[in-house]
Write an enzyme that holds these catalytic residues in place. Sequence first.
Site, PDB file in Angstrom:
ATOM      1  N   ASP A 280     -10.216  -5.037   0.427  1.00  0.00           N
ATOM      2  CA  ASP A 280      -9.338  -5.037  -0.733  1.00  0.00           C
ATOM      3  C   ASP A 280      -9.780  -6.093  -1.745  1.00  0.00           C
ATOM      4  O   ASP A 280     -10.140  -7.211  -1.378  1.00  0.00           O
ATOM      5  CB  ASP A 280      -7.908  -5.319  -0.276  1.00  0.00           C
ATOM      6  CG  ASP A 280      -6.908  -5.237  -1.408  1.00  0.00           C
ATOM      7  OD1 ASP A 280      -6.662  -4.113  -1.886  1.00  0.00           O
ATOM      8  OD2 ASP A 280      -6.382  -6.296  -1.816  1.00  0.00           O
ATOM      9  N   GLU A 309     -13.409  -2.394  -2.521  1.00  0.00           N
ATOM     10  CA  GLU A 309     -12.673  -1.954  -3.707  1.00  0.00           C
ATOM     11  C   GLU A 309     -13.222  -2.737  -4.899  1.00  0.00           C
ATOM     12  O   GLU A 309     -12.914  -3.910  -5.084  1.00  0.00           O
ATOM     13  CB  GLU A 309     -11.179  -2.217  -3.537  1.00  0.00           C
ATOM     14  CG  GLU A 309     -10.360  -1.803  -4.752  1.00  0.00           C
ATOM     15  CD  GLU A 309      -8.949  -2.367  -4.723  1.00  0.00           C
ATOM     16  OE1 GLU A 309      -8.027  -1.666  -5.184  1.00  0.00           O
ATOM     17  OE2 GLU A 309      -8.758  -3.515  -4.258  1.00  0.00           O
TER      18      GLU A 309
END
Length: 459
Positions: A280, A309
């Site tokens: 993330d 990400e």
Amino acid sequence: MQAVETVWDLLTWSYLTRWQATLPPQVDGTTVRYRISAWNAEHELFADYPDARRTVERAASAYFSKKTEPTLAATEPAGDPHGMTFAYRVDTYRAPEWAKQMVMYHLLIDRFYPGGGRGWTQTSNLRAFCGGTLWGAAEKLDHIARLGCDAIWLSPPWESPTHHGYDVADYAQIMARYGGNEALRHFIRQAHDRGIRVVLDLVCNHISNQSPIFQEALHNPSSPYRSWFSFDDSPVGYRTFFGVATMPQVNLADEGAKQWMLDTARRWIHEFGADGYRLDYAMGVAPSFWWEFRAACREANPESFIFGEIIEAPNVMRSYEGKLDGTLDFLAAQALRQVYGWKTLEPAHLAQRFASHRDYFHADFVLPTFLDNHDMDRFLYIAGGDVEALKAAAQAQFALPGPPILYYGTEVGLSQAEGVSSAIGLDASRMPMIWDDDQNRDVLDFYRALIQERRSRQG
């Protein structure tokens, strides 16, 4: 270093000299660390990592909180008078073949299935817990297997004060309400028995302010954990994720913090059998960290898969080649949503755009595609509930070379409540999964056939 050319720079409106140094070859497995400095008549000046990301985060925080935009320079000093230490690792790592061929299922634990014959604890407040567990998710693994998916991206399972888990309070424990550590062992074991790999969603950039580690650092200036965070004179008092006080950023330039995070990554692969990580907000971390992170994961499992990400332009995505095995393909998602969801782009533009997009990256760099995820409005919502538009978008997605990701519920027609848009929060697309007669079986059959067709093409 040697001066190699003179270039014209528009920003400074002057000529600049470009310098180059060639480092000698090193054996496989070597981590090379270096600093760059130059001298003028009086001082030695050190190159620093351009921390423009911090300015972006503060500006975004000010925008969404309706505050005055911060007056910050594009870069801020790292605080080390000797400059930033850069690094790269000499290795021959390649993305595992299974990741290039996979069809991945994106599963939010709290929103998937309670299990044990229990119903949802509540469904009206999407910012609160709804009751999904890892035991329940394990009960529904046959649904994922019959669909044809052979990998699962599991939302952060660790102890956290929130349903989404992107603010971890304790990386040593799985959320008790999800079933604890044994529930994760059971889930991974059951998935592996079905030939399904499990990738955990890991947040390295920040943790919860409820973490005992952070609380000790906050209240004890002499704590050994103090340097794990960046305390400053900002209104919050420390560096955070986009100004959110409950999400203090971890200073991974600190050796202790870095080793703690690397040990965490190794543990859940080595002891629990996780097959890798979706990372993330990977761009919030200095890129040199990812060289060591991937090496740590490969040590725990040579077939582990690490993808990030990175919500940036292709040139930034490509800069992660060699550091990560791949990045989520947000450009593909945007194009597919424009053509088939909002219908603001003609389908004829897709072929050329995707051909150039794929040619831009190394063939070994994995670019998983998706139509929607937990941080954006669901595809069916933006398409006005048009199931045929969803099918057309999925057909185009599965024709792309990147491995497709399917967000839980999309395969059975799950959307979001009318008028509930992500404009009022990220939770709108996190409705509880629908089961039994409420599922759209036509869409489910379509996805099963689509996945089977892709498998047939792969041979």
